[in-house]
Design a protein around this motif. Structure first.
Motif, PDB file in Angstrom:
ATOM      1  N   ALA A  55      46.007  24.847  57.927  1.00 25.12           N
ATOM      2  CA  ALA A  55      44.921  25.727  58.383  1.00 25.12           C
ATOM      3  C   ALA A  55      45.091  27.089  57.720  1.00 25.12           C
ATOM      4  O   ALA A  55      46.162  27.418  57.198  1.00 25.12           O
ATOM      5  N   PRO A  56      44.046  27.922  57.716  1.00 23.18           N
ATOM      6  CA  PRO A  56      44.187  29.273  57.166  1.00 23.18           C
ATOM      7  C   PRO A  56      45.306  30.036  57.871  1.00 23.18           C
ATOM      8  O   PRO A  56      45.528  29.856  59.073  1.00 23.18           O
ATOM      9  N   PRO A  57      46.005  30.898  57.158  1.00 30.79           N
ATOM     10  CA  PRO A  57      47.150  31.605  57.733  1.00 30.79           C
ATOM     11  C   PRO A  57      46.744  32.849  58.515  1.00 30.79           C
ATOM     12  O   PRO A  57      45.597  33.301  58.454  1.00 30.79           O
ATOM     13  N   HIS A  58      47.722  33.404  59.211  1.00 26.79           N
ATOM     14  CA  HIS A  58      47.578  34.729  59.819  1.00 26.79           C
ATOM     15  C   HIS A  58      48.163  35.739  58.834  1.00 26.79           C
ATOM     16  O   HIS A  58      49.315  35.602  58.413  1.00 26.79           O
ATOM     17  N   ILE A  59      47.382  36.761  58.481  1.00 25.23           N
ATOM     18  CA  ILE A  59      47.848  37.725  57.484  1.00 25.23           C
ATOM     19  C   ILE A  59      49.130  38.420  57.925  1.00 25.23           C
ATOM     20  O   ILE A  59      49.969  38.785  57.096  1.00 25.23           O
ATOM     21  N   ASP A  60      49.347  38.555  59.244  1.00 25.72           N
ATOM     22  CA  ASP A  60      50.553  39.225  59.723  1.00 25.72           C
ATOM     23  C   ASP A  60      51.814  38.426  59.421  1.00 25.72           C
ATOM     24  O   ASP A  60      52.929  38.967  59.479  1.00 25.72           O
ATOM     25  N   ASP A  61      51.661  37.137  59.083  1.00 20.33           N
ATOM     26  CA  ASP A  61      52.816  36.305  58.769  1.00 20.33           C
ATOM     27  C   ASP A  61      53.180  36.356  57.280  1.00 20.33           C
ATOM     28  O   ASP A  61      54.171  35.749  56.868  1.00 20.33           O
ATOM     29  N   ALA A  62      52.395  37.034  56.484  1.00 19.21           N
ATOM     30  CA  ALA A  62      52.616  37.054  55.039  1.00 19.21           C
ATOM     31  C   ALA A  62      53.924  37.751  54.701  1.00 19.21           C
ATOM     32  O   ALA A  62      54.312  38.734  55.342  1.00 19.21           O
ATOM     33  N   ILE A  63      54.598  37.231  53.680  1.00 18.49           N
ATOM     34  CA  ILE A  63      55.829  37.867  53.209  1.00 18.49           C
ATOM     35  C   ILE A  63      55.585  38.675  51.932  1.00 18.49           C
ATOM     36  O   ILE A  63      56.500  39.315  51.413  1.00 18.49           O
ATOM     37  N   GLY A  64      54.357  38.677  51.463  1.00 15.87           N
ATOM     38  CA  GLY A  64      54.015  39.452  50.278  1.00 15.87           C
ATOM     39  C   GLY A  64      52.789  38.898  49.592  1.00 15.87           C
ATOM     40  O   GLY A  64      52.187  37.911  50.034  1.00 15.87           O
ATOM     41  N   GLY A  65      52.404  39.536  48.498  1.00 22.72           N
ATOM     42  CA  GLY A  65      51.322  39.030  47.670  1.00 22.72           C
ATOM     43  C   GLY A  65      49.942  39.096  48.274  1.00 22.72           C
ATOM     44  O   GLY A  65      49.028  38.440  47.777  1.00 22.72           O
ATOM     45  N   VAL A  66      49.753  39.874  49.346  1.00 26.29           N
ATOM     46  CA  VAL A  66      48.433  39.972  49.955  1.00 26.29           C
ATOM     47  C   VAL A  66      47.578  40.935  49.132  1.00 26.29           C
ATOM     48  O   VAL A  66      47.889  42.121  49.013  1.00 26.29           O
ATOM     49  N   THR A  67      46.508  40.400  48.538  1.00 27.17           N
ATOM     50  CA  THR A  67      45.632  41.200  47.688  1.00 27.17           C
ATOM     51  C   THR A  67      44.179  40.885  47.999  1.00 27.17           C
ATOM     52  O   THR A  67      43.876  39.933  48.715  1.00 27.17           O
ATOM     53  N   PHE A  68      43.300  41.694  47.441  1.00 26.11           N
ATOM     54  CA  PHE A  68      41.866  41.424  47.526  1.00 26.11           C
ATOM     55  C   PHE A  68      41.247  41.727  46.175  1.00 26.11           C
ATOM     56  O   PHE A  68      41.610  42.715  45.520  1.00 26.11           O
ATOM     57  N   THR A  69      40.334  40.864  45.755  1.00 26.63           N
ATOM     58  CA  THR A  69      39.566  41.130  44.545  1.00 26.63           C
ATOM     59  C   THR A  69      38.089  40.893  44.810  1.00 26.63           C
ATOM     60  O   THR A  69      37.715  39.904  45.447  1.00 26.63           O
ATOM     61  N   SER A  70      37.264  41.822  44.356  1.00 25.67           N
ATOM     62  CA  SER A  70      35.813  41.658  44.333  1.00 25.67           C
ATOM     63  C   SER A  70      35.396  41.584  42.863  1.00 25.67           C
ATOM     64  O   SER A  70      35.832  42.407  42.056  1.00 25.67           O
ATOM     65  N   GLN A  71      34.555  40.607  42.535  1.00 20.95           N
ATOM     66  CA  GLN A  71      34.099  40.429  41.164  1.00 20.95           C
ATOM     67  C   GLN A  71      32.608  40.118  41.180  1.00 20.95           C
ATOM     68  O   GLN A  71      32.119  39.463  42.103  1.00 20.95           O
ATOM     69  N   ALA A  72      31.887  40.588  40.181  1.00 20.59           N
ATOM     70  CA  ALA A  72      30.443  40.379  40.138  1.00 20.59           C
ATOM     71  C   ALA A  72      29.999  40.109  38.707  1.00 20.59           C
ATOM     72  O   ALA A  72      30.471  40.762  37.770  1.00 20.59           O
ATOM     73  N   VAL A  73      29.093  39.161  38.566  1.00 17.48           N
ATOM     74  CA  VAL A  73      28.540  38.786  37.268  1.00 17.48           C
ATOM     75  C   VAL A  73      27.062  39.147  37.260  1.00 17.48           C
ATOM     76  O   VAL A  73      26.303  38.678  38.115  1.00 17.48           O
ATOM     77  N   THR A  74      26.654  39.966  36.310  1.00 18.34           N
ATOM     78  CA  THR A  74      25.259  40.402  36.214  1.00 18.34           C
ATOM     79  C   THR A  74      24.654  39.922  34.900  1.00 18.34           C
ATOM     80  O   THR A  74      25.120  40.311  33.823  1.00 18.34           O
ATOM     81  N   PRO A  75      23.624  39.053  34.963  1.00 18.15           N
ATOM     82  CA  PRO A  75      22.927  38.654  33.735  1.00 18.15           C
ATOM     83  C   PRO A  75      22.113  39.832  33.209  1.00 18.15           C
ATOM     84  O   PRO A  75      21.226  40.342  33.905  1.00 18.15           O
ATOM     85  N   MET A  76      22.413  40.294  32.006  1.00 19.59           N
ATOM     86  CA  MET A  76      21.647  41.399  31.436  1.00 19.59           C
ATOM     87  C   MET A  76      20.460  40.854  30.648  1.00 19.59           C
ATOM     88  O   MET A  76      19.310  41.155  30.958  1.00 19.59           O
ATOM     89  N   THR A  77      20.738  40.039  29.654  1.00 19.12           N
ATOM     90  CA  THR A  77      19.678  39.356  28.915  1.00 19.12           C
ATOM     91  C   THR A  77      19.999  37.866  28.927  1.00 19.12           C
ATOM     92  O   THR A  77      20.942  37.425  29.590  1.00 19.12           O
ATOM     93  N   GLU A  78      19.239  37.092  28.182  1.00 17.23           N
ATOM     94  CA  GLU A  78      19.447  35.641  28.188  1.00 17.23           C
ATOM     95  C   GLU A  78      20.859  35.263  27.754  1.00 17.23           C
ATOM     96  O   GLU A  78      21.440  34.310  28.274  1.00 17.23           O
ATOM     97  N   LYS A  79      21.448  36.009  26.834  1.00 20.11           N
ATOM     98  CA  LYS A  79      22.761  35.661  26.307  1.00 20.11           C
ATOM     99  C   LYS A  79      23.767  36.805  26.385  1.00 20.11           C
ATOM    100  O   LYS A  79      24.741  36.830  25.630  1.00 20.11           O
ATOM    101  N   THR A  80      23.538  37.764  27.270  1.00 25.38           N
ATOM    102  CA  THR A  80      24.524  38.828  27.488  1.00 25.38           C
ATOM    103  C   THR A  80      24.701  39.056  28.987  1.00 25.38           C
ATOM    104  O   THR A  80      23.750  38.914  29.761  1.00 25.38           O
ATOM    105  N   SER A  81      25.917  39.416  29.371  1.00 18.02           N
ATOM    106  CA  SER A  81      26.242  39.595  30.789  1.00 18.02           C
ATOM    107  C   SER A  81      27.262  40.707  30.942  1.00 18.02           C
ATOM    108  O   SER A  81      27.997  41.032  30.006  1.00 18.02           O
ATOM    109  N   ARG A  82      27.312  41.278  32.128  1.00 16.30           N
ATOM    110  CA  ARG A  82      28.327  42.280  32.457  1.00 16.30           C
ATOM    111  C   ARG A  82      29.125  41.772  33.648  1.00 16.30           C
ATOM    112  O   ARG A  82      28.571  41.305  34.642  1.00 16.30           O
ATOM    113  N   TYR A  83      30.439  41.896  33.528  1.00 12.33           N
ATOM    114  CA  TYR A  83      31.366  41.377  34.530  1.00 12.33           C
ATOM    115  C   TYR A  83      32.158  42.541  35.117  1.00 12.33           C
ATOM    116  O   TYR A  83      32.846  43.265  34.397  1.00 12.33           O
ATOM    117  N   PHE A  84      32.018  42.746  36.417  1.00 14.14           N
ATOM    118  CA  PHE A  84      32.700  43.821  37.132  1.00 14.14           C
ATOM    119  C   PHE A  84      33.841  43.220  37.952  1.00 14.14           C
ATOM    120  O   PHE A  84      33.686  42.147  38.541  1.00 14.14           O
TER     121      PHE A  84
END
Length: 349
Positions: free
Chosen positions: A241-270
């Motif tokens: 089952a999913p863990p409890h964050i308080d039990d973590a011994i390390g490595g707790v991170t968060f990442t937000s990422q977004a892909v935006t189509p600019m034109t038919e063949k170009t994109s921007r990745y945040f």
């Protein structure tokens, strides 16, 4: 095919200076965005009605923007406020305006029908105003269509091969499949890697651990992911089952990422990434961001090369594998929502 009734990331909040126009193409539409001195955002079509010069080369005048070719002045809703040397302004002369919101340290633009803009549909990313995480940020421009980046982020089996010299996850991501579940506007991925080899780059101690990762991939192409390291045996003891964050011994991170189509063949990745305040500091953040810069450059290389082969291939087809379940679910969701929009537009016409 992309969903239009959705919020697309246009810029980092930090990169939008007050009183300075910012230009970006989204879904092939040129858009100019600016913030006045009071922080109010405006997004308009980046095209003057007079000679089609870009307003992003213009001058912000409070809530308005002036084209610096022949001086046409525009209101926030796209109406023309002034034409130099002409008293009468045609009532029908206007440009398109877009709903725009500043949230999670990103500037979001709604690309669909303005009356349908719903701020509750902004994906729950984590911004620099969140006190729980210490984040770094970056972005990359791709010479490739956004769909290929979406596919990449919905199938982490590539980590074993594309990122052998950066993330170095070992064979686990290639031989095991995640749990995949549908969401109203996305797909949820989660997995345990038991007794994962020590991740010296992230945890700093190199000790094995049970590693948990979970992320949502949301319309129109936004990834929000968290996870952490737990004692060996923890996953089995919790029956996976999913863990409890308080039990973590390390490595707790968060990442937000977004892909935006600019034109038919170009994109921007945040992207942003960083540790939880209880599991890291600025030094670890910088280490993670250096690692991300290398890894995401690896993605860019393979995806741009993939785009070139696709462009050379008559009627290109792919052969799905066991790892493509999430890719298929997300692409079918995009296709369904896009078709619903088209049908709605056809009925209103």
């Amino acid at each position: 095919m992309y969903v239009r009734n959705a919020w697309y990331v246009a810029s980092w909040t930090q990169d939008l200076e007050a009183g300075k126009p910012f230009a970006i193409d989204i879904l092939g539409e040129p858009i100019v965005i600016w913030r006045n001195e009071q922080g109010v955002l405006t997004a308009l079509e980046d095209r003057c009605v007079h000679r089609l010069a870009p307003l992003s080369l213009g001058r912000c005048e409070g809530d308005k923007i002036r084209c610096m070719y022949h001086g046409f002045l525009y209101e926030r809703d796209g109406r023309i406020a002034e034409i130099p040397g002409q008293d009468k302004v045609p009532e029908t002369a206007r440009i398109k305006s877009y709903p725009v919101v500043d949230r999670h340290s990103w500037i979001w633009v709604w690309m669909g029908a303005p009356e349908l803009a719903d701020e509750t549909l902004i994906p729950p990313a984590v911004g620099f105003d969140n006190p729980d995480y210490i984040l770094g940020r970056g972005q990359l421009d791709y010479d490739a269509e956004a769909r290929l980046i979406n596919d990449n982020l919905c199938d982490f089996s590539h980590l074993t091969f594309v990122h052998a010299e950066s993330f170095g996850p070992g064979e686990q991501f290639a031989i095991s499949t995640p749990t995949v579940a549908p969401l109203d506007r996305g797909v949820r991925f989660s997995r345990w890697i038991e007794a994962s080899p020590g991740r010296k780059r992230a945890a700093g101690n190199g000790a094995p651990s049970d590693t948990w990762r979970t992320y949502d991939y949301l319309i129109p192409g936004v990834l929000v992911m968290t996870g952490g390291d737990y004692p060996v045996g923890y996953a089995k003891a919790r029956d996976y089952a999913p863990p409890h964050i308080d039990d973590a011994i390390g490595g707790v991170t968060f990442t937000s990422q977004a892909v935006t189509p600019m034109t038919e063949k170009t994109s921007r990745y945040f992207f942003s990434w960083g540790p939880h305040v209880r599991h890291g500091d600025e030094k670890l953040r910088d280490l993670l961001m250096n690692l991300a810069a290398k890894a995401f450059a690896e993605d860019k290389t393979i995806i741009e090369a993939q785009q070139k082969i696709i462009d050379k291939t008559d009627a290109p087809r792919v052969l799905p594998s066991a790892h493509d379940r999430g890719v298929t679910m997300f692409n079918r969701l995009v296709e369904r929502l896009a078709k619903e929009e088209q049908q709605r537009d056809a009925s209103a016409a």
